[in-house]
Design a protein around this motif. Structure first.
Motif, PDB file in Angstrom:
ATOM      1  N   THR A  14       0.969  -1.097   0.042  1.00  0.00           N
ATOM      2  CA  THR A  14      -0.064  -0.088   0.061  1.00  0.00           C
ATOM      3  C   THR A  14       0.879   1.179  -0.100  1.00  0.00           C
ATOM      4  OG1 THR A  14      -1.844  -1.196   1.179  1.00  0.00           O
ATOM      5  CG2 THR A  14      -1.637   1.393   1.268  1.00  0.00           C
ATOM      6  N   ASN A  23      -1.589   2.608  -4.463  1.00  0.00           N
ATOM      7  CA  ASN A  23      -1.560   1.167  -4.331  1.00  0.00           C
ATOM      8  C   ASN A  23      -2.253   0.836  -3.005  1.00  0.00           C
ATOM      9  OD1 ASN A  23       2.038   1.052  -5.269  1.00  0.00           O
ATOM     10  ND2 ASN A  23       0.041   0.997  -6.576  1.00  0.00           N
ATOM     11  N   ASP A  24      -3.052  -0.108  -3.377  1.00  0.00           N
ATOM     12  CA  ASP A  24      -3.998  -0.641  -2.063  1.00  0.00           C
ATOM     13  C   ASP A  24      -3.980  -1.977  -2.069  1.00  0.00           C
ATOM     14  OD1 ASP A  24      -5.982  -0.668  -0.431  1.00  0.00           O
ATOM     15  OD2 ASP A  24      -7.658   0.073  -1.623  1.00  0.00           O
ATOM     16  N   GLY A  25      -3.003  -2.432  -1.193  1.00  0.00           N
ATOM     17  CA  GLY A  25      -2.906  -3.881  -0.796  1.00  0.00           C
ATOM     18  C   GLY A  25      -2.637  -4.908  -2.025  1.00  0.00           C
ATOM     19  N   ILE A  26      -1.765  -4.342  -2.710  1.00  0.00           N
ATOM     20  CA  ILE A  26      -1.428  -5.130  -3.811  1.00  0.00           C
ATOM     21  C   ILE A  26      -0.397  -6.380  -3.712  1.00  0.00           C
ATOM     22  CG2 ILE A  26      -0.046  -4.995  -5.946  1.00  0.00           C
ATOM     23  CD1 ILE A  26      -0.993  -2.370  -6.680  1.00  0.00           C
ATOM     24  N   ILE A 216      -4.062  -4.025 -13.144  1.00  0.00           N
ATOM     25  CA  ILE A 216      -4.505  -3.104 -12.030  1.00  0.00           C
ATOM     26  C   ILE A 216      -5.205  -2.216 -12.472  1.00  0.00           C
ATOM     27  CG2 ILE A 216      -3.360  -1.317 -10.306  1.00  0.00           C
ATOM     28  CD1 ILE A 216      -0.694  -2.779 -10.509  1.00  0.00           C
ATOM     29  N   ARG A 218      -7.087   1.353 -10.562  1.00  0.00           N
ATOM     30  CA  ARG A 218      -7.331   2.220  -9.569  1.00  0.00           C
ATOM     31  C   ARG A 218      -6.787   1.896  -8.143  1.00  0.00           C
ATOM     32  NH1 ARG A 218     -13.659   3.853 -10.289  1.00  0.00           N
ATOM     33  NH2 ARG A 218     -13.584   4.985 -12.299  1.00  0.00           N
ATOM     34  N   LYS A 220      -5.447  -0.957  -7.267  1.00  0.00           N
ATOM     35  CA  LYS A 220      -5.862  -2.449  -6.850  1.00  0.00           C
ATOM     36  C   LYS A 220      -5.623  -3.543  -7.832  1.00  0.00           C
ATOM     37  CE  LYS A 220      -9.460  -1.260  -3.354  1.00  0.00           C
ATOM     38  NZ  LYS A 220     -10.773  -1.409  -2.767  1.00  0.00           N
TER      39      LYS A 220
END
Length: 299
Positions: A14, A23-26, A216, A218, A220
């Protein structure tokens, strides 16, 4: 597709900027000897994720494993020491320097108190031949094509011992022939045991060269697929979040009179090089005029 050992694993990465979760929990995995495409629209978070992997950014959450070992990548020097190399979209080359001088910058082989240029040129030539890059070690950067400058960037990573290469939108600056040549270079790199992450939003190139693709949107991860088991329509839908039609019904154009005429425009760069060479064009009312060219051609 490679079934080799895991070279890179990113878990729960993140990264936040003011007003934005880039980056959201990739989660992402790269296997040995494979080409992994990282697909997404502009602004999806692809480059941010790879800048974290290369140590240019630090993640707010998550961990990175290289060769199965948790690793803190505190900067590009750490990344290079771990065998990572990044070929940036905008090259980081010194224009008046030779190919060899750019490649060895910071790692110059010494002979007593002076730099051993002959030895360096020989090493660069050997690397160039091994991977089919066909670069002249003695040429100055300002005298070679954009495509050849990209090959110098690739050689820089190989000279530093990279076996994991990150390519950031590498075809944006290339002609169609140079794109085909780059694909062949990538194939040669993985045949020699390298592993590649390819940042792109070009579906045709993914289908041509990648083994797997991680999509990916937005910030995620939407999906990770084997390229052999997907198609451009499915990838486009995952990339933008809706079905995409590649067909366009266009009526014949019926433009009016010219509203802008450019006649034999000449322009020079600060270096004195001519960047526009007697360019002429006309824009007519009721039409859209496209100006095409790869980066650096004056458009």
């Amino acid at each position: 597709m490679s079934s080799g050992a895991t070279k890179v694993e990113m878990r729960g990465i993140t990264k936040r900027f003011p007003g934005l979760v880039a980056n959201d929990g990739i989660n992402l995995t790269l296997k040995e000897g494979e080409i992994l495409a990282l697909l997404g629209e502009n602004g999806a978070g692809k480059s941010t994720l790879m800048n974290i992997l290369f140590g240019l950014y630090q993640p707010d959450e998550g961990e990175i494993l290289i060769g199965g070992k948790p690793t803190a990548i505190q900067g590009p020097k750490t990344a290079i020491r771990l065998g990572l190399g990044m070929v940036h979209q905008h090259f980081k080359l010194v224009q008046p320097f030779t190919v060899t001088e750019n490649i060895i910058l910071g790692l110059e082989p010494k002979q007593r108190l002076s730099i051993h240029y002959r030895k360096a040129e020989q090493q660069v030539a050997e690397l160039s031949d091994r991977y089919g890059l066909r670069v002249d070690p003695k040429a100055k950067i300002q005298d070679i094509s954009v495509g050849m400058q990209q090959r110098v960037e690739i050689l820089k990573t190989l000279y530093r011992g990279a076996d994991i290469l990150i390519f950031d939108e590498p075809t944006a600056v290339l002609t169609p022939q140079e794109i085909q040549e780059l694909i062949e270079i990538m194939r040669k790199l993985v045949a020699e045991g390298k592993s590649i992450i390819l940042i792109t939003h070009k579906l045709k190139e993914i289908m041509a060269i990648a083994d797997r693709v991680t999509v990916i949107r937005r910030g995620k991860v939407i999906d990770s697929l084997n390229v052999s088991e997907t198609n451009p329509d499915e990838l486009a839908a995952k990339m933008v979040g809706r079905q995409v039609s590649f067909k366009r019904d266009k009526k014949p154009a019926s433009p009016g009179q010219p509203v802008l005429i450019v006649d034999k425009i000449v322009a020079h760069a600060a270096s004195g090089a001519r960047v526009l060479d007697e360019v002429s064009l006309a824009v007519r009312s009721g039409e859209i005029l496209g100006i095409a060219g790869v980066d650096g051609n004056g458009q």
